[in-house]
Design a protein around this motif. Sequence first.
Motif, PDB file in Angstrom:
ATOM      1  N   GLN A   1      69.910  28.445   9.464  1.00 33.03           N
ATOM      2  CA  GLN A   1      71.313  28.817   9.673  1.00 33.03           C
ATOM      3  C   GLN A   1      72.213  27.596   9.752  1.00 33.03           C
ATOM      4  OE1 GLN A   1      70.525  31.096  13.243  1.00 33.03           O
ATOM      5  NE2 GLN A   1      70.791  33.058  12.180  1.00 33.03           N
ATOM      6  N   ARG A   2      71.716  26.529  10.322  1.00 34.00           N
ATOM      7  CA  ARG A   2      72.513  25.303  10.406  1.00 34.00           C
ATOM      8  C   ARG A   2      72.731  24.706   9.019  1.00 34.00           C
ATOM      9  NH1 ARG A   2      69.077  21.985  14.441  1.00 34.00           N
ATOM     10  NH2 ARG A   2      70.852  20.550  14.580  1.00 34.00           N
ATOM     11  N   LEU A   3      71.711  24.744   8.177  1.00 34.17           N
ATOM     12  CA  LEU A   3      71.883  24.295   6.800  1.00 34.17           C
ATOM     13  C   LEU A   3      72.923  25.147   6.076  1.00 34.17           C
ATOM     14  CD1 LEU A   3      68.203  23.623   5.652  1.00 34.17           C
ATOM     15  CD2 LEU A   3      69.914  21.926   6.326  1.00 34.17           C
ATOM     16  N   GLU A   4      72.927  26.424   6.346  1.00 27.30           N
ATOM     17  CA  GLU A   4      73.900  27.316   5.723  1.00 27.30           C
ATOM     18  C   GLU A   4      75.325  26.947   6.134  1.00 27.30           C
ATOM     19  OE1 GLU A   4      72.557  31.144   6.954  1.00 27.30           O
ATOM     20  OE2 GLU A   4      70.860  31.172   5.557  1.00 27.30           O
ATOM     21  N   LYS A   5      75.518  26.556   7.378  1.00 24.32           N
ATOM     22  CA  LYS A   5      76.839  26.137   7.839  1.00 24.32           C
ATOM     23  C   LYS A   5      77.304  24.888   7.083  1.00 24.32           C
ATOM     24  CE  LYS A   5      77.607  29.131  11.212  1.00 24.32           C
ATOM     25  NZ  LYS A   5      78.757  30.082  11.175  1.00 24.32           N
ATOM     26  N   VAL A   6      76.392  23.947   6.890  1.00 22.40           N
ATOM     27  CA  VAL A   6      76.717  22.725   6.157  1.00 22.40           C
ATOM     28  C   VAL A   6      77.129  23.062   4.723  1.00 22.40           C
ATOM     29  CG1 VAL A   6      75.761  20.577   5.231  1.00 22.40           C
ATOM     30  CG2 VAL A   6      75.260  21.251   7.588  1.00 22.40           C
ATOM     31  N   ALA A   7      76.365  23.945   4.087  1.00 26.23           N
ATOM     32  CA  ALA A   7      76.679  24.339   2.714  1.00 26.23           C
ATOM     33  C   ALA A   7      77.993  25.105   2.642  1.00 26.23           C
ATOM     34  CB  ALA A   7      75.544  25.189   2.149  1.00 26.23           C
ATOM     35  N   GLU A   8      78.239  25.961   3.625  1.00 25.12           N
ATOM     36  CA  GLU A   8      79.483  26.732   3.648  1.00 25.12           C
ATOM     37  C   GLU A   8      80.696  25.819   3.734  1.00 25.12           C
ATOM     38  OE1 GLU A   8      81.643  30.277   6.300  1.00 25.12           O
ATOM     39  OE2 GLU A   8      79.601  29.624   6.792  1.00 25.12           O
ATOM     40  N   ALA A   9      80.549  24.677   4.397  1.00 26.56           N
ATOM     41  CA  ALA A   9      81.651  23.718   4.527  1.00 26.56           C
ATOM     42  C   ALA A   9      81.811  22.859   3.283  1.00 26.56           C
ATOM     43  CB  ALA A   9      81.428  22.832   5.747  1.00 26.56           C
ATOM     44  N   GLY A  10      80.953  23.049   2.285  1.00 24.00           N
ATOM     45  CA  GLY A  10      81.104  22.351   1.017  1.00 24.00           C
ATOM     46  C   GLY A  10      80.338  21.052   0.892  1.00 24.00           C
ATOM     47  N   TYR A  11      79.390  20.805   1.783  1.00 18.27           N
ATOM     48  CA  TYR A  11      78.579  19.589   1.714  1.00 18.27           C
ATOM     49  C   TYR A  11      77.263  19.885   1.010  1.00 18.27           C
ATOM     50  CZ  TYR A  11      81.782  17.618   5.198  1.00 18.27           C
ATOM     51  OH  TYR A  11      82.884  17.165   5.860  1.00 18.27           O
ATOM     52  N   HIS A  12      76.708  18.819   0.423  1.00 20.81           N
ATOM     53  CA  HIS A  12      75.458  18.979  -0.311  1.00 20.81           C
ATOM     54  C   HIS A  12      74.409  17.972   0.132  1.00 20.81           C
ATOM     55  CE1 HIS A  12      77.340  21.996  -2.804  1.00 20.81           C
ATOM     56  NE2 HIS A  12      78.419  21.237  -2.714  1.00 20.81           N
ATOM     57  N   ALA A  13      74.604  17.469   1.355  1.00 22.24           N
ATOM     58  CA  ALA A  13      73.609  16.588   1.965  1.00 22.24           C
ATOM     59  C   ALA A  13      73.753  16.678   3.469  1.00 22.24           C
ATOM     60  CB  ALA A  13      73.790  15.144   1.501  1.00 22.24           C
ATOM     61  N   THR A  14      72.648  16.426   4.147  1.00 19.09           N
ATOM     62  CA  THR A  14      72.662  16.393   5.599  1.00 19.09           C
ATOM     63  C   THR A  14      71.689  15.325   6.072  1.00 19.09           C
ATOM     64  OG1 THR A  14      72.557  17.770   7.606  1.00 19.09           O
ATOM     65  CG2 THR A  14      70.860  18.132   5.944  1.00 19.09           C
ATOM     66  N   GLN A  15      71.869  14.878   7.312  1.00 18.77           N
ATOM     67  CA  GLN A  15      71.033  13.828   7.881  1.00 18.77           C
ATOM     68  C   GLN A  15      70.319  14.367   9.110  1.00 18.77           C
ATOM     69  OE1 GLN A  15      73.718  10.477   8.409  1.00 18.77           O
ATOM     70  NE2 GLN A  15      74.111  10.333   6.205  1.00 18.77           N
ATOM     71  N   LEU A  16      69.072  13.964   9.259  1.00 19.28           N
ATOM     72  CA  LEU A  16      68.201  14.537  10.283  1.00 19.28           C
ATOM     73  C   LEU A  16      67.843  13.513  11.350  1.00 19.28           C
ATOM     74  CD1 LEU A  16      65.720  16.518   7.976  1.00 19.28           C
ATOM     75  CD2 LEU A  16      67.873  17.308   8.984  1.00 19.28           C
ATOM     76  N   VAL A  17      67.578  14.035  12.557  1.00 17.18           N
ATOM     77  CA  VAL A  17      67.109  13.207  13.677  1.00 17.18           C
ATOM     78  C   VAL A  17      65.835  13.849  14.222  1.00 17.18           C
ATOM     79  CG1 VAL A  17      67.715  12.088  15.858  1.00 17.18           C
ATOM     80  CG2 VAL A  17      69.511  12.640  14.212  1.00 17.18           C
ATOM     81  N   ASN A  18      64.757  13.692  13.456  1.00 18.28           N
ATOM     82  CA  ASN A  18      63.444  14.158  13.914  1.00 18.28           C
ATOM     83  C   ASN A  18      63.318  15.672  14.033  1.00 18.28           C
ATOM     84  OD1 ASN A  18      61.198  12.579  14.138  1.00 18.28           O
ATOM     85  ND2 ASN A  18      61.595  11.877  16.213  1.00 18.28           N
ATOM     86  N   GLU A  19      64.232  16.430  13.437  1.00 14.63           N
ATOM     87  CA  GLU A  19      64.103  17.888  13.506  1.00 14.63           C
ATOM     88  C   GLU A  19      62.788  18.374  12.892  1.00 14.63           C
ATOM     89  OE1 GLU A  19      68.627  17.297  13.529  1.00 14.63           O
ATOM     90  OE2 GLU A  19      66.882  16.315  12.600  1.00 14.63           O
ATOM     91  N   TYR A  20      62.194  17.573  12.043  1.00 11.35           N
ATOM     92  CA  TYR A  20      60.990  17.937  11.295  1.00 11.35           C
ATOM     93  C   TYR A  20      59.693  17.579  12.019  1.00 11.35           C
ATOM     94  CZ  TYR A  20      62.228  13.129  10.295  1.00 11.35           C
ATOM     95  OH  TYR A  20      62.635  11.821  10.439  1.00 11.35           O
TER      96      TYR A  20
END
Length: 342
Positions: free
Chosen positions: A77-96
Amino acid sequence: MHRRKFLEACAVSALAPPVLPWAAAAAHTAGDLFPRPALRPTLESPDNTSLAGPATAPAYPMSVMLWTVHTELTFDQRLEKVAEAGYHATQLVNEYKDWSNEDFVRYRRKTESLGITFDAVSGINHSLCDPAQRPALLQEIQAHLNVMEQLQSSRLILLSGNRIDGVSHAQTHADCVETVKAVADLAAAKNVEILLENIDPIENPNYFLTSITEIFEVAREVNHSNVKVLYDFFHEQIAEGNLIAKLQPNIDLIALVHVADVPGRHEPGTGEINYSNIFKKLHELNYRGNIAMEFEPTGDTVKSLKAARMLAGRCTGESSTPCLSASRSRSGESSDSHSFDL
């Protein structure tokens, strides 16, 4: 919450084995899990959130630090929010760090469907300043490099760590340079770029590299092609200010900038930083690095992220619309664009 606190909340214990569970999962997952999309949608329209169709890549790739986006929601859902705002990249802090094989596969499909890449990761716990931690640091980074290969992420953000009691500033600086040289060689083998970041002394009074000026000095002394600087405007405004003056003599070292206003770490226009002028200066200097939003929105997250993206686009030549300074356009601009008073 600041990113350091977020990292502490999800940090792997320093006593963990060198091969972390998520790294092992990534290493045993067949194939490249997160291939980069070949094309990006344009950033011209504030309502352009469509992820389909060919487009020209922007001169200024824009991204979002994911820890700032609705931590109460699921990762998808958080990735969907980023995409909805028109971005095509995101940065992670150990979420994986706790991902299983199945998670890597599932998030591969999700990022592909949204057209999102992971353009940088953070989350290294060991210090650059303490020579005694250097072997453990290199092991930790090697584990990250393995999983980054699966994430198709080519930038690793590093924090210096805290000062060492009883060690002079000059010696700590020299130790930091030597550690970064070792890290650079390790990362270069995986074609990963190292980004050194400043943190202000209010957020962490014990942090060593609080000055962006000293970070530029460290990077120049390391003198390695894959060691660059993350210029965090939020932290430097608190630490020393004078943000624009430090851009021109160091633009060759800057590969990423982080955006948030002071005070409060909120969206541009809520505080004292003139982001219109900063973005215009980046354009004048022919900056070709990344711009990443790392603010906690005061209102609707998607609208705030979209507005910040459009502001950066206007002021860096990505849009034909002028770089506005009014709090709201008098010509009937949509309220979704959230023009800020800068």
